[in-house]
Scaffold this motif. Sequence first.
Motif, PDB file in Angstrom:
ATOM      1  N   GLY A  24       0.820  -1.206   0.000  1.00 16.25           N
ATOM      2  CA  GLY A  24       0.000   0.000   0.000  1.00 16.25           C
ATOM      3  C   GLY A  24       0.851   1.253   0.000  1.00 16.25           C
ATOM      4  N   PRO A  25       0.436   2.252   0.744  1.00 21.01           N
ATOM      5  CA  PRO A  25       1.202   3.495   0.807  1.00 21.01           C
ATOM      6  C   PRO A  25       2.573   3.271   1.458  1.00 21.01           C
ATOM      7  N   ASN A  26       3.522   4.126   1.097  1.00 19.26           N
ATOM      8  CA  ASN A  26       4.868   3.957   1.637  1.00 19.26           C
ATOM      9  C   ASN A  26       5.291   5.148   2.506  1.00 19.26           C
ATOM     10  N   VAL A  27       4.318   5.852   3.088  1.00 16.99           N
ATOM     11  CA  VAL A  27       4.603   6.984   3.949  1.00 16.99           C
ATOM     12  C   VAL A  27       4.267   6.586   5.386  1.00 16.99           C
ATOM     13  N   ILE A  28       5.262   6.686   6.242  1.00 21.09           N
ATOM     14  CA  ILE A  28       5.068   6.330   7.650  1.00 21.09           C
ATOM     15  C   ILE A  28       4.519   7.544   8.382  1.00 21.09           C
ATOM     16  N   ASP A  29       3.364   7.367   9.028  1.00 23.51           N
ATOM     17  CA  ASP A  29       2.715   8.447   9.758  1.00 23.51           C
ATOM     18  C   ASP A  29       3.274   8.512  11.177  1.00 23.51           C
ATOM     19  N   HIS A  30       4.514   9.006  11.272  1.00 22.94           N
ATOM     20  CA  HIS A  30       5.174   9.085  12.574  1.00 22.94           C
ATOM     21  C   HIS A  30       6.332  10.061  12.456  1.00 22.94           C
ATOM     22  N   PHE A  31       6.932  10.423  13.606  1.00 18.14           N
ATOM     23  CA  PHE A  31       8.065  11.334  13.610  1.00 18.14           C
ATOM     24  C   PHE A  31       9.351  10.642  13.189  1.00 18.14           C
ATOM     25  N   PHE A  32       9.441   9.346  13.406  1.00 19.99           N
ATOM     26  CA  PHE A  32      10.593   8.561  13.015  1.00 19.99           C
ATOM     27  C   PHE A  32      10.113   7.160  12.663  1.00 19.99           C
ATOM     28  N   CYS A  33      10.980   6.347  12.088  1.00 22.88           N
ATOM     29  CA  CYS A  33      10.599   5.012  11.634  1.00 22.88           C
ATOM     30  C   CYS A  33      10.530   4.074  12.844  1.00 22.88           C
ATOM     31  N   ASP A  34       9.374   4.050  13.479  1.00 27.94           N
ATOM     32  CA  ASP A  34       9.150   3.187  14.633  1.00 27.94           C
ATOM     33  C   ASP A  34       8.430   1.926  14.162  1.00 27.94           C
ATOM     34  N   VAL A  35       8.408   0.916  14.996  1.00 22.20           N
ATOM     35  CA  VAL A  35       7.870  -0.388  14.611  1.00 22.20           C
ATOM     36  C   VAL A  35       6.359  -0.342  14.373  1.00 22.20           C
ATOM     37  N   ALA A  36       5.595   0.249  15.291  1.00 18.61           N
ATOM     38  CA  ALA A  36       4.132   0.237  15.179  1.00 18.61           C
ATOM     39  C   ALA A  36       3.638   0.882  13.886  1.00 18.61           C
TER      40      ALA A  36
ATOM     41  N   ASN B 145      -1.936   8.154  17.049  1.00 16.82           N
ATOM     42  CA  ASN B 145      -1.611   9.533  17.424  1.00 16.82           C
ATOM     43  C   ASN B 145      -1.077   9.599  18.847  1.00 16.82           C
ATOM     44  N   LEU B 146      -1.680   8.844  19.746  1.00 23.28           N
ATOM     45  CA  LEU B 146      -1.183   8.785  21.118  1.00 23.28           C
ATOM     46  C   LEU B 146       0.216   8.181  21.136  1.00 23.28           C
ATOM     47  N   ASN B 147       0.433   7.195  20.303  1.00 27.34           N
ATOM     48  CA  ASN B 147       1.735   6.552  20.182  1.00 27.34           C
ATOM     49  C   ASN B 147       2.793   7.570  19.738  1.00 27.34           C
ATOM     50  N   LYS B 148       2.434   8.453  18.803  1.00 29.54           N
ATOM     51  CA  LYS B 148       3.374   9.482  18.341  1.00 29.54           C
ATOM     52  C   LYS B 148       3.723  10.444  19.463  1.00 29.54           C
ATOM     53  N   ILE B 149       2.733  10.856  20.220  1.00 27.51           N
ATOM     54  CA  ILE B 149       2.969  11.800  21.318  1.00 27.51           C
ATOM     55  C   ILE B 149       3.844  11.161  22.397  1.00 27.51           C
ATOM     56  N   LEU B 150       3.519   9.916  22.757  1.00 27.04           N
ATOM     57  CA  LEU B 150       4.300   9.226  23.784  1.00 27.04           C
ATOM     58  C   LEU B 150       5.732   8.957  23.316  1.00 27.04           C
ATOM     59  N   SER B 151       5.891   8.625  22.043  1.00 29.13           N
ATOM     60  CA  SER B 151       7.240   8.417  21.504  1.00 29.13           C
ATOM     61  C   SER B 151       8.047   9.700  21.559  1.00 29.13           C
ATOM     62  N   LEU B 152       7.385  10.810  21.283  1.00 28.88           N
ATOM     63  CA  LEU B 152       8.049  12.109  21.379  1.00 28.88           C
ATOM     64  C   LEU B 152       8.475  12.393  22.821  1.00 28.88           C
ATOM     65  N   LEU B 153       7.634  11.984  23.778  1.00 34.94           N
ATOM     66  CA  LEU B 153       7.968  12.187  25.188  1.00 34.94           C
ATOM     67  C   LEU B 153       9.245  11.446  25.581  1.00 34.94           C
ATOM     68  N   TYR B 154       9.347  10.157  25.212  1.00 32.98           N
ATOM     69  CA  TYR B 154      10.505   9.406  25.688  1.00 32.98           C
ATOM     70  C   TYR B 154      11.745   9.613  24.829  1.00 32.98           C
ATOM     71  N   THR B 155      11.607  10.135  23.603  1.00 27.37           N
ATOM     72  CA  THR B 155      12.797  10.374  22.789  1.00 27.37           C
ATOM     73  C   THR B 155      13.308  11.807  22.870  1.00 27.37           C
ATOM     74  N   VAL B 156      12.432  12.767  23.179  1.00 28.43           N
ATOM     75  CA  VAL B 156      12.845  14.175  23.194  1.00 28.43           C
ATOM     76  C   VAL B 156      12.686  14.812  24.566  1.00 28.43           C
ATOM     77  N   VAL B 157      11.496  14.707  25.149  1.00 32.58           N
ATOM     78  CA  VAL B 157      11.196  15.440  26.373  1.00 32.58           C
ATOM     79  C   VAL B 157      12.005  14.909  27.563  1.00 32.58           C
ATOM     80  N   THR B 158      12.049  13.607  27.756  1.00 31.99           N
ATOM     81  CA  THR B 158      12.785  13.053  28.890  1.00 31.99           C
ATOM     82  C   THR B 158      14.275  13.380  28.826  1.00 31.99           C
ATOM     83  N   PRO B 159      14.954  13.175  27.694  1.00 34.32           N
ATOM     84  CA  PRO B 159      16.368  13.583  27.650  1.00 34.32           C
ATOM     85  C   PRO B 159      16.547  15.097  27.837  1.00 34.32           C
ATOM     86  N   LEU B 160      15.568  15.877  27.432  1.00 34.88           N
ATOM     87  CA  LEU B 160      15.646  17.328  27.632  1.00 34.88           C
ATOM     88  C   LEU B 160      15.493  17.677  29.107  1.00 34.88           C
ATOM     89  N   PHE B 161      14.604  16.981  29.807  1.00 34.24           N
ATOM     90  CA  PHE B 161      14.370  17.253  31.227  1.00 34.24           C
ATOM     91  C   PHE B 161      15.493  16.769  32.131  1.00 34.24           C
TER      92      PHE B 161
END
Length: 176
Positions: free
Chosen positions: A35-47, A134-150
């Motif tokens: 099907g489509p080849n565009v991943i709807d995420h901030f990075f190439c995650d498994v889900a 969408n929740l998965n994208k937000i949570l992934s952003l939290l553990y990849t960006v926000v936590t290392p920033l904090f």
Amino acid sequence: MSLSLQVLLVASSWLLSLVVTMTSLVLICRLQFCGPNVIDHFFCDVAPLLELSCSDTSLVKIEIYVCSVPIVLFPFLFIIGSYISIFLSIVRISSTCGRQNAFSTCSSHLTVVSLYYGTLFTVYVVPTSISSLNLNKILSLLYTVVTPLFNPIVYSLRNQEIKSTLGVQLFGRHRY
């Protein structure tokens, strides 16, 4: 701890990581994508990658779940066990001021650890039917960006020199 034990621990950690990653990779490479080849995420995650597959992904999902539970849960339980031991030691401190300082330090560490492991656990261990993409994208952003920033912010705010410098910078006067 002897050098040979250190080498054994590092080597087994690397080997286990390689085996788990390669197992997932081999299973994902066997999937069909039509099907489509565009991943709807901030990075190439498994889900999101599995969402693009038009073949049966149940084996990959089971493997990821079976591997992610111990990988996330065992270190988290070890950390919680360490904090319980620290808590019991803090309770035995006789001075109130000493207990407050120790609890203050531990609470900031525990906040960062809980934020990281809470989001990581939700993304990789909670079944995807419960969590939306969408929740998965937000949570992934939290553990990849926000936590290392904090991390540096939370730990540096424990330093009195930084607190007093921030007081001067933000308020134009020393805060004690």
